[in-house]
Every structure is written in C-alpha cells, then in structure tokens.
Design a protein around this motif. Structure first.
Motif, mmCIF file in Angstrom:
data_model
loop_
_atom_site.group_PDB
_atom_site.id
_atom_site.type_symbol
_atom_site.label_atom_id
_atom_site.label_comp_id
_atom_site.label_asym_id
_atom_site.label_seq_id
_atom_site.Cartn_x
_atom_site.Cartn_y
_atom_site.Cartn_z
ATOM 1 N N VAL A 330 -4.173 -40.355 -91.741
ATOM 2 C CA VAL A 330 -5.517 -40.776 -91.380
ATOM 3 C C VAL A 330 -5.433 -41.976 -90.436
ATOM 4 O O VAL A 330 -4.660 -42.909 -90.665
ATOM 5 N N GLU A 331 -6.186 -41.961 -89.353
ATOM 6 C CA GLU A 331 -6.217 -42.913 -88.235
ATOM 7 C C GLU A 331 -5.206 -42.561 -87.154
ATOM 8 O O GLU A 331 -5.144 -43.230 -86.124
ATOM 9 N N ASP A 332 -4.416 -41.501 -87.366
ATOM 10 C CA ASP A 332 -3.513 -41.018 -86.344
ATOM 11 C C ASP A 332 -4.316 -40.522 -85.142
ATOM 12 O O ASP A 332 -5.412 -39.981 -85.297
ATOM 13 N N VAL A 333 -3.743 -40.664 -83.946
ATOM 14 C CA VAL A 333 -4.341 -40.101 -82.743
ATOM 15 C C VAL A 333 -3.555 -38.865 -82.336
ATOM 16 O O VAL A 333 -2.327 -38.902 -82.263
ATOM 17 N N LEU A 334 -4.283 -37.765 -82.116
ATOM 18 C CA LEU A 334 -3.658 -36.508 -81.713
ATOM 19 C C LEU A 334 -4.092 -36.153 -80.299
ATOM 20 O O LEU A 334 -5.237 -36.399 -79.900
ATOM 21 N N TYR A 335 -3.155 -35.556 -79.547
ATOM 22 C CA TYR A 335 -3.448 -35.089 -78.200
ATOM 23 C C TYR A 335 -3.375 -33.568 -78.169
ATOM 24 O O TYR A 335 -2.528 -32.959 -78.839
ATOM 25 N N ILE A 336 -4.251 -32.969 -77.379
ATOM 26 C CA ILE A 336 -4.213 -31.529 -77.198
ATOM 27 C C ILE A 336 -4.691 -31.219 -75.782
ATOM 28 O O ILE A 336 -5.633 -31.853 -75.274
ATOM 29 N N THR A 337 -4.009 -30.284 -75.139
ATOM 30 C CA THR A 337 -4.345 -29.931 -73.762
ATOM 31 C C THR A 337 -5.259 -28.711 -73.742
ATOM 32 O O THR A 337 -4.932 -27.677 -74.335
ATOM 33 N N ILE A 338 -6.397 -28.854 -73.070
ATOM 34 C CA ILE A 338 -7.390 -27.785 -72.973
ATOM 35 C C ILE A 338 -7.672 -27.541 -71.489
ATOM 36 O O ILE A 338 -8.121 -28.462 -70.780
ATOM 37 N N ASN A 339 -7.364 -26.340 -71.024
ATOM 38 C CA ASN A 339 -7.566 -25.996 -69.609
ATOM 39 C C ASN A 339 -6.900 -27.002 -68.674
ATOM 40 O O ASN A 339 -7.473 -27.417 -67.657
ATOM 41 N N THR A 342 -5.429 -33.164 -70.841
ATOM 42 C CA THR A 342 -5.055 -33.681 -72.156
ATOM 43 C C THR A 342 -6.151 -34.588 -72.704
ATOM 44 O O THR A 342 -6.556 -35.561 -72.055
ATOM 45 N N TYR A 343 -6.635 -34.239 -73.916
ATOM 46 C CA TYR A 343 -7.696 -34.988 -74.576
ATOM 47 C C TYR A 343 -7.151 -35.618 -75.864
ATOM 48 O O TYR A 343 -6.121 -35.189 -76.401
ATOM 49 N N GLY A 344 -7.881 -36.607 -76.384
ATOM 50 C CA GLY A 344 -7.489 -37.274 -77.614
ATOM 51 C C GLY A 344 -8.545 -37.178 -78.696
ATOM 52 O O GLY A 344 -9.746 -37.196 -78.411
ATOM 53 N N VAL A 345 -8.096 -37.074 -79.952
ATOM 54 C CA VAL A 345 -8.982 -37.085 -81.113
ATOM 55 C C VAL A 345 -8.349 -37.979 -82.172
ATOM 56 O O VAL A 345 -7.143 -38.259 -82.134
ATOM 57 N N THR A 346 -9.154 -38.414 -83.146
ATOM 58 C CA THR A 346 -8.669 -39.319 -84.194
ATOM 59 C C THR A 346 -8.793 -38.648 -85.555
ATOM 60 O O THR A 346 -9.858 -38.114 -85.897
ATOM 61 N N VAL A 347 -7.728 -38.700 -86.341
ATOM 62 C CA VAL A 347 -7.690 -38.047 -87.653
ATOM 63 C C VAL A 347 -8.454 -38.883 -88.678
ATOM 64 O O VAL A 347 -8.218 -40.089 -88.813
ATOM 65 N N VAL A 348 -9.358 -38.220 -89.401
ATOM 66 C CA VAL A 348 -10.091 -38.902 -90.479
ATOM 67 C C VAL A 348 -9.855 -38.225 -91.825
ATOM 68 O O VAL A 348 -10.324 -38.702 -92.859
ATOM 69 N N GLY A 349 -9.120 -37.134 -91.846
ATOM 70 C CA GLY A 349 -8.793 -36.432 -93.091
ATOM 71 C C GLY A 349 -7.836 -35.290 -92.793
ATOM 72 O O GLY A 349 -7.666 -34.881 -91.636
ATOM 73 N N LYS A 350 -7.201 -34.768 -93.834
ATOM 74 C CA LYS A 350 -6.263 -33.661 -93.655
ATOM 75 C C LYS A 350 -6.110 -32.938 -94.986
ATOM 76 O O LYS A 350 -6.492 -33.446 -96.045
ATOM 77 N N GLY A 351 -5.519 -31.741 -94.941
ATOM 78 C CA GLY A 351 -5.288 -31.004 -96.178
ATOM 79 C C GLY A 351 -5.057 -29.533 -95.911
ATOM 80 O O GLY A 351 -4.758 -29.119 -94.782
ATOM 81 N N PHE A 352 -5.196 -28.733 -96.991
ATOM 82 C CA PHE A 352 -5.030 -27.282 -96.923
ATOM 83 C C PHE A 352 -6.283 -26.634 -97.492
ATOM 84 O O PHE A 352 -6.689 -26.955 -98.612
ATOM 85 N N GLU A 353 -6.890 -25.751 -96.745
ATOM 86 C CA GLU A 353 -8.094 -25.077 -97.202
ATOM 87 C C GLU A 353 -7.778 -24.167 -98.381
ATOM 88 O O GLU A 353 -6.893 -23.322 -98.300
ATOM 89 N N GLY A 354 -8.499 -24.351 -99.486
ATOM 90 C CA GLY A 354 -8.278 -23.534 -100.672
ATOM 91 C C GLY A 354 -6.899 -23.697 -101.278
ATOM 92 O O GLY A 354 -6.469 -22.871 -102.082
#
Length: 618
Positions: A330-339, A342-354
């Motif tokens: 949590v608070e990690d910054v992730l990068y992902i390239t779209i078209n 490269t954009y950035g987002v900030t993690v506020v939670g994580k886990g496994f669905e179900g």
C-alpha cells in the motif's frame, strides 16, 4: 422272531435318519450363522474402507475450510499437530514407516499446535465409522505430501480397520512475496562514505525479466496459420518443455519471441517441466517459433481496471486485476503503458478475489504520488522537471491481459536522512566518492515503515515469528559457512530483538536466498559461488552469479566495509553505514524482482490437489 428283528432294524434306521437329519440341520444352521457373521464382518470392513476413502476424498475441502494457508512444511503441524513423520534424509517415507521419533531435520511445530484435521466421525451415531488422517511424509522440492487415512468401523469382535493412502500435490506459486521499497531501504538515516552503486527501477523499466531459461522443445514447434487466428483455434494450447520450472506456474505470464502467453498448467517431472500455454493480447504471427528464451512478467495485468464504487484519499478507487499482488504494498506507485504512453497509479489495497490465488488484484487511485510521480535521470538519479502522467478511467479500462505492471523502486530510501539531506531526492554529491544512484535516492520517505511494520511491509504481511517458524531448522544459522541455496534463512537466535553482532568476512556470503539477520551485521564483502565445491570464493567458478542474489534483511545496524555485490535488495531496521575501506571497497546493490523468486516460493501459500493414480490400499 423275524418280525421282531425287522422291527429293531426299522427303529435303528429311523434313529440313524433322525441323527443324520439333526446333523444336517445343525450343519446348515452353523453354516448359516457363520455366513451371516462373515457377511456382517465384510460389511463392517467395507464400511471401514469407505471411511478411509472419505478421509482422502474430503481432505482438500476440509483443509481449505479449516483455513490452511501455510507451506508444504507446515502441513503436518496443521493436520495432526506434530511433525513426527517429516521427510528424512531428503526421501519420501512410506506409510509403513511408523517411527514416532522426529528426524533431526523435521521442523518443530509452533508452540500450542493442535490437530485440526486428524479425526472425523462420519455421523453422530454411537460407534459410527471414523477416519483419522495424517501427513506421513512430504517433499518440499517436489511439492508433494503423502496422506494416510485410517478408517475404523464396528466395535468389539466386529471391529475393522482399513488404511488407504494417496499423494497430494501442494504447489507454492512462485509469487514475489517481497516488496522492498528500494534497492537499499533503511528506517534510520543512511551515511554514504564510500563508492555506492545502487540501482532501482524507474518508469523506463520494461517489466520483462530474462529468466535464463529456454523452451528446448515445443508441441507444436511453431504457430500455424490456424493458430494465428486466435487462442481458441485448433493447435492451442501448446506445450513447452523447459529444464527449470522455478519461475513458472499456472497463472504466470511469459514473453517468448515477442509474444505474450499465459501458463495454464504446469507438470513437473524429475528431469524437466512442461508448461501448457496459450496466447493473450496480440496474437503471434504464423510461423513464430515456440522454442527459445523465456522472459517472465513478474506482475502482469489480467485485464482492464474497473471502478469499485469506493474512494481513498478523496479519489475514486479502481480495481486492477494483476497476476501477483504479493510483490506490491500500500502506497506503492505502479507504472503501466497504455497505447505507448506510461502512466502512474498509487496502490491503496491489494488481495485475491474470493481467496483464489489466480485472481489477484491491486486497488489503485489514478495518478502517481510521492517520489514515484517524478522523472529521474537514468545516469545520476537526480530529479528531472517532468512528471509521470495520470491515466483516465477510460484508458485504464483498455489495459490488455498480459500487459506488464511495473513498480517504482528508488535506488535507496530512508524514513530519515541520506548523507545529511533530510527530504526529497538526494543528489549524487551527497554520497561522496564516485557513488551512483538510479533512478533516485529518497530521504525522509513516508512510505518507509519501521520496526515490525517494516518487516510486514517487505514480507507481504508476515510476522517475524511466522517467518522463523517457516524457516527449516537446518537454515536457522549461527554463522554463514556455506553458500545459500534458494531457500529462506535466519541468522541469530529465535528471540527478537537481539543485540548480537555478526561479522561476515570477505567471501562468506554468496548464492541465492532470503536471509533475515536477528541483530547487527558487519559485512566485509561477498564472494562468488563455486558450485562444484559448494563454497564462496573470490573468483567463483566463472559460471554462477557473482555475489549474493536475493534479499538481505537486517533487524539491527548494518555496515559494509568491503567489496559487496547484492542482486536483489537490502533492508535495514537499524543504522546503515556504507563505509569505504582503504582498499577502495564498494557496495553494489541492483534491485531485481526475479532475484528473489527462486527463494520466495517458500513463503507462498499452498494450493492442493490429489495426484491421479497414486491411491493405494494397505
């Protein structure tokens, strides 16, 4: 007289007839009784067999329902509360080995362990059939455990027992399980007096990691014209043969000859691993070879992000499905390239669905925050004027399966100061000598936890006690005298914190692993692995990696006074001092998620299934 004699003869004949009839009736009665008794015993024996089989067939469901989340080595403690049947001398013991003396390498169960799955009554009736299950052996390397189930039915003279066994596959996904905030992370300040060469990963990191593993054979050998039309066409899935399956499991994403694939199944043998794959994203062209070098995508998107309907820090939250959430915090910054951008987002939670290990996710807010929002010079690590752009919700929805998701990992970070600088990006000049840092060194970072919280942040929520219990007894060290061998290790006593100080002289530390030091560490150089002699030497064997590959976590103070190479990360709870000796020593730390994967599997949760064809009755 003749008439009297005839009368006696008739009487005798009648008597014999009566005796014969009585004997026959008795025999028939006894036979009938024995038959009924035999039938009853057979029924009871059959009930015992059915009970034993139910212990096998319900084991996976019972273990999941009871909340098992440990490793292969934890399973005996969970099932029967004791590890008396652990693996001995690296071999899988048979169910007929009933020794109750724990072998010297059997990990001790945590204090207070009790049997959670041992005995099951199949109904509430008195003398109802019961089944007792035990783990009689396990093999961590092969990911298997031998399950024995003993069914019991009846009572007294009509009691029966039946024993069946089956091998259970327990796979630990090669999750990262480690999310160090930087190549070098310290809660207190960092003093860089010598030549420190520290490398993290910035926005330009591709997200592909070369594994050094090749697919030596494939079926089919290349993509046909029909296969190029789509992943549901005839020919898919394809099967690859690789010599080393360390980095792969079902759900992994790989890059092969320019195309991205998902591993949908993995089968291990004693000599090789077979990966069943199908393409994701852009289809490979007809004629593309399915043999060659494999790159792993440690954290890959499983599709586009969607709004969760919640908010964090006043911003909408989006759920980004990813292959492995254990490598982020949590608070990690992730990068992902779209078209191409490269954009950035900030993690506020994580886990496994179900709770499904194949359905990982990271909850994010749009836009990078903190140090990860900026661009840095790839040569000096100094902050540039540009910033990482923020994606729109529509752009996040366009993320395709298999797209690499990358973390921002600075070269060094401290919750306090670095070289006298208390906040923000630290210039190279603060490190002294000819030190280099890339993409940056961040002082006064608010994402760096301290103490036990730092340990939990780095090791995906694990406590120190849990890590210690998961460490094989043979890996609980008082000194480092041999290369680490793709496993987890603990240096020092069990009680934390400790004021002990450990000194690792030149060439003492090499190989692969995750080592937690319970105390202070004075490191005076790393060695190079010489595989043939299983030693660390100054020159190694010229083939094995130089220095130490993995994670070095120090609970106390850390000082380096020699030529030390770490390919992975170093995390310190206490004071850090990179001290240059008069011989011109250096401290080189290069962050790599791949460097920890070969050892981090020991920390992964376990998935179960029964191995077909291994059911047997004793």
């Amino acid at each position: 007289m003749k008439q009297q004699t005839s009368g006696y003869a008739i009487a005798l004949a009648l008597m014999f007839t009566v005796l014969i009839l009585a004997t026959m009736v008795g025999t028939i009665s006894i036979t009938s009784m024995n038959s009924r008794a035999g039938t009853q015993q057979e029924n009871i024996s059959y009930q015992a067999l059915l009970a034993a089989d139910s212990g096998i067939s319900t084991f996976v469901a019972r273990a999941k329902e009871a909340g098992f989340s440990g490793t292969v080595a934890d399973l005996p403690c969970f099932v029967q509360g004791t590890n008396q049947y652990a693996v001995r001398a690296g071999t899988l013991r048979t169910v007929t080995d009933t020794s109750t003396t724990p072998p010297s390498n059997a990990p001790a169960c945590p204090t207070g362990s009790t049997a959670k799955l041992s005995t099951l009554s199949l109904s509430s009736a008195t003398n109802a059939p019961t089944v007792k299950v035990e783990i009689v052996s396990y093999n961590f390397t092969a990911g298997t455990a031998m399950l024995k189930a003993e069914g019991a039915a009846g009572a007294g003279a009509y009691k029966a027992n039946s024993v069946v066994s089956q091998i259970v596959n327990l796979q630990s996904p090669p999750f990262l399980n480690v999310s160090a905030p930087a190549a070098l992370t310290s809660c207190p300040g960092i003093t860089g007096k010598g030549t420190a060469n520290l490398s993290g990963t910035g926005s330009t990191y591709t997200g592909y990691a070369a594994t050094g593993v090749s697919a030596t054979a494939a079926s089919p050998a290349s993509v046909s014209a029909t296969m190029a039309l789509g992943p549901t066409q005839t020919g898919w899935p394809a099967t690859l043969t690789v010599a080393d399956g360390t980095y792969f499991s079902a759900g992994s994403y790989i890059r092969l000859n320019g195309s991205t694939y998902i591993v949908i199944a993995e089968t291990k043998t004693s000599t090789a691993t077979q990966l069943t794959i199908k393409p994701v994203g852009t289809m490979p062209l007809a004629g593309t070879s399915l043999t060659g070098s494999l790159d792993l995508i440690p954290i890959a998107a499983r599709g586009g992000a969607t709004a969760t309907g919640t908010s964090a820090n006043g911003q909408p939250v989006y759920r980004l499905p990813i292959s492995d959430p254990t490598g982020v915090f949590v608070e990690d910054v992730l990068y992902i390239t779209i078209n191409g951008v490269t954009y950035g987002v900030t993690v506020v939670g994580k886990g496994f669905e179900g709770g499904s290990l194949s359905a990982g996710y990271a909850d994010v807010t749009l836009g990078p925050t903190g140090a990860g929002a900026y661009l840095y010079s790839p040569t000096t690590g100094e902050r540039l004027s540009g910033t990482v752009p923020t994606p729109t919700a529509a752009q996040m929805a366009l993320i395709i399966e298999g797209q690499p998701v990358r973390r921002y990992v600075p070269a060094a970070t401290s919750a306090s100061s670095i070289g006298g600088t208390s906040t923000g990006a630290v210039p190279t000049s603060a490190w002294g000598g000819s030190s280099t840092v890339s993409p940056a060194a961040i002082a006064g970072s608010d994402v760096v936890e301290c103490g036990d919280a730092l340990f939990a942040q780095v090791f995906n929520g694990l406590t120190k006690a849990k890590y210690y219990n998961m460490t094989p007894p043979a890996n609980r060290l008082t000194d480092v005298t041999a290369p680490l061998n793709k496993d987890i290790y603990w240096l020092g006593g069990a009680t934390v914190p400790s004021s002990a100080t450990f000194t690792l002289n030149a060439n003492a530390l090499c190989g692969n692993g995750i080592i937690v030091v319970n105390g202070n560490l004075d490191m005076r150089g790393t060695g190079s692995l010489h595989a043939a002699s299983n030693t660390c030497t100054s020159s190694g064997d010229g083939i094995s990696p130089t220095g130490f590959t993995g994670v070095l976590y120090v609970m106390g103070n850390f000082a380096n006074q020699g030529n030390s190479d770490v390919f992975g990360s170093v995390v310190v709870e206490g004071n850090v001092s990179l001290v240059n000796t008069t011989l011109g020593g250096t401290m080189d730390i290069t962050y790599s998620p791949l460097a920890v994967l070969s050892s981090a599997g020991r920390l992964s949760p376990v998935t179960f299934n029964m191995r077909g064809g291994t059911w047997s009755q004793q």
